[in-house]
Design a protein around this motif. Structure first.
Motif: not given
Length: 113
Positions: A34-39, A52-58
Protein backbone atom coordinates in the motif's frame (compact mmCIF):
# COMPACT_ATOMS: atom_id res chain seq x y z
CA UNK A 1 34.09 1.67 -7.18
CA UNK A 2 32.22 3.78 -4.62
CA UNK A 3 29.45 1.18 -4.64
CA UNK A 4 31.71 -1.26 -2.84
CA UNK A 5 31.54 0.91 0.26
CA UNK A 6 27.75 1.15 0.22
CA UNK A 7 26.24 -1.06 2.88
CA UNK A 8 22.56 -1.85 2.43
CA UNK A 9 20.64 -2.97 5.47
CA UNK A 10 17.53 -5.08 5.11
CA UNK A 11 14.61 -5.82 7.40
CA UNK A 12 12.77 -9.09 7.35
CA UNK A 13 9.01 -8.88 7.02
CA UNK A 14 8.68 -10.19 10.57
CA UNK A 15 10.71 -7.19 11.81
CA UNK A 16 8.53 -4.83 9.80
CA UNK A 17 5.39 -6.34 11.35
CA UNK A 18 6.84 -5.92 14.84
CA UNK A 19 7.83 -2.32 14.14
CA UNK A 20 4.35 -1.48 12.86
CA UNK A 21 2.64 -3.34 15.69
CA UNK A 22 0.97 -5.78 13.34
CA UNK A 23 0.07 -9.37 14.17
CA UNK A 24 1.46 -11.17 11.15
CA UNK A 25 3.67 -10.95 8.09
CA UNK A 26 0.73 -10.86 5.68
CA UNK A 27 -0.49 -7.59 7.21
CA UNK A 28 3.03 -6.18 6.99
CA UNK A 29 3.26 -7.13 3.31
CA UNK A 30 -0.07 -5.43 2.65
CA UNK A 31 1.16 -2.27 4.40
CA UNK A 32 4.37 -2.32 2.37
CA UNK A 33 2.48 -2.75 -0.92
CA UNK A 34 0.00 0.00 0.00
CA UNK A 35 2.93 2.33 0.67
CA UNK A 36 4.85 1.37 -2.51
CA UNK A 37 7.82 -0.18 -0.72
CA UNK A 38 9.29 -2.99 -2.82
CA UNK A 39 9.70 -6.41 -1.24
CA UNK A 40 12.82 -8.35 -2.27
CA UNK A 41 13.63 -12.00 -1.82
CA UNK A 42 17.12 -12.73 -0.49
CA UNK A 43 18.02 -16.23 0.62
CA UNK A 44 14.39 -17.41 0.50
CA UNK A 45 13.38 -14.62 2.87
CA UNK A 46 11.25 -11.61 2.01
CA UNK A 47 13.03 -8.41 2.98
CA UNK A 48 12.78 -4.67 2.45
CA UNK A 49 15.41 -1.95 2.41
CA UNK A 50 15.61 -0.52 5.92
CA UNK A 51 16.05 3.02 4.64
CA UNK A 52 12.97 2.88 2.41
CA UNK A 53 10.86 1.56 5.26
CA UNK A 54 12.08 4.18 7.73
CA UNK A 55 11.77 6.94 5.13
CA UNK A 56 8.11 6.07 4.50
CA UNK A 57 7.42 6.13 8.23
CA UNK A 58 8.99 9.59 8.43
CA UNK A 59 6.90 10.78 5.47
CA UNK A 60 3.73 9.78 7.33
CA UNK A 61 4.88 11.74 10.38
CA UNK A 62 5.74 14.76 8.23
CA UNK A 63 2.32 14.74 6.55
CA UNK A 64 0.67 14.82 9.98
CA UNK A 65 2.98 17.62 11.14
CA UNK A 66 2.27 19.64 8.00
CA UNK A 67 -1.45 19.31 8.67
CA UNK A 68 -1.24 20.26 12.34
CA UNK A 69 1.53 22.87 12.10
CA UNK A 70 1.65 24.17 8.50
CA UNK A 71 3.93 27.14 9.22
CA UNK A 72 6.59 25.58 11.45
CA UNK A 73 6.37 21.82 10.85
CA UNK A 74 9.99 21.59 9.71
CA UNK A 75 11.41 23.22 12.85
CA UNK A 76 9.41 20.80 14.99
CA UNK A 77 10.51 17.80 12.91
CA UNK A 78 14.16 18.87 12.92
CA UNK A 79 14.17 19.40 16.69
CA UNK A 80 12.60 15.99 17.37
CA UNK A 81 14.61 13.89 14.89
CA UNK A 82 18.11 12.75 15.88
CA UNK A 83 18.96 11.32 12.45
CA UNK A 84 20.11 14.44 10.60
CA UNK A 85 20.55 12.50 7.35
CA UNK A 86 16.84 11.70 7.50
CA UNK A 87 16.07 15.37 8.19
CA UNK A 88 18.02 16.33 5.08
CA UNK A 89 16.20 13.70 2.99
CA UNK A 90 12.82 14.98 4.22
CA UNK A 91 13.85 18.55 3.50
CA UNK A 92 14.66 17.55 -0.09
CA UNK A 93 11.28 15.87 -0.48
CA UNK A 94 9.29 18.62 1.26
CA UNK A 95 11.06 21.94 0.68
CA UNK A 96 10.16 24.59 3.22
CA UNK A 97 8.07 27.12 1.31
CA UNK A 98 7.21 30.41 2.98
CA UNK A 99 3.53 31.16 2.74
CA UNK A 100 2.66 34.50 1.18
CA UNK A 101 0.60 36.88 3.22
CA UNK A 102 -2.64 37.96 1.58
CA UNK A 103 -3.28 41.69 1.56
CA UNK A 104 -6.98 41.95 2.26
CA UNK A 105 -7.00 45.77 1.94
CA UNK A 106 -6.12 45.66 -1.76
CA UNK A 107 -9.39 46.06 -3.67
CA UNK A 108 -8.24 47.07 -7.20
CA UNK A 109 -9.12 43.71 -8.74
CA UNK A 110 -12.15 43.01 -6.60
CA UNK A 111 -14.61 43.74 -9.36
CA UNK A 112 -14.39 43.04 -13.06
CA UNK A 113 -14.38 46.23 -15.06
Amino acid sequence: MLLLFLHIEYLQIKEVAESLGLKDSRSAKNWLRDNNIPISNIGNKDVVHKFLFEFKQQQIIVKELRTCYPNNWFEIYDAKTDDKAMVKAIQELYPNIKKAKINRNHIDNKYIK
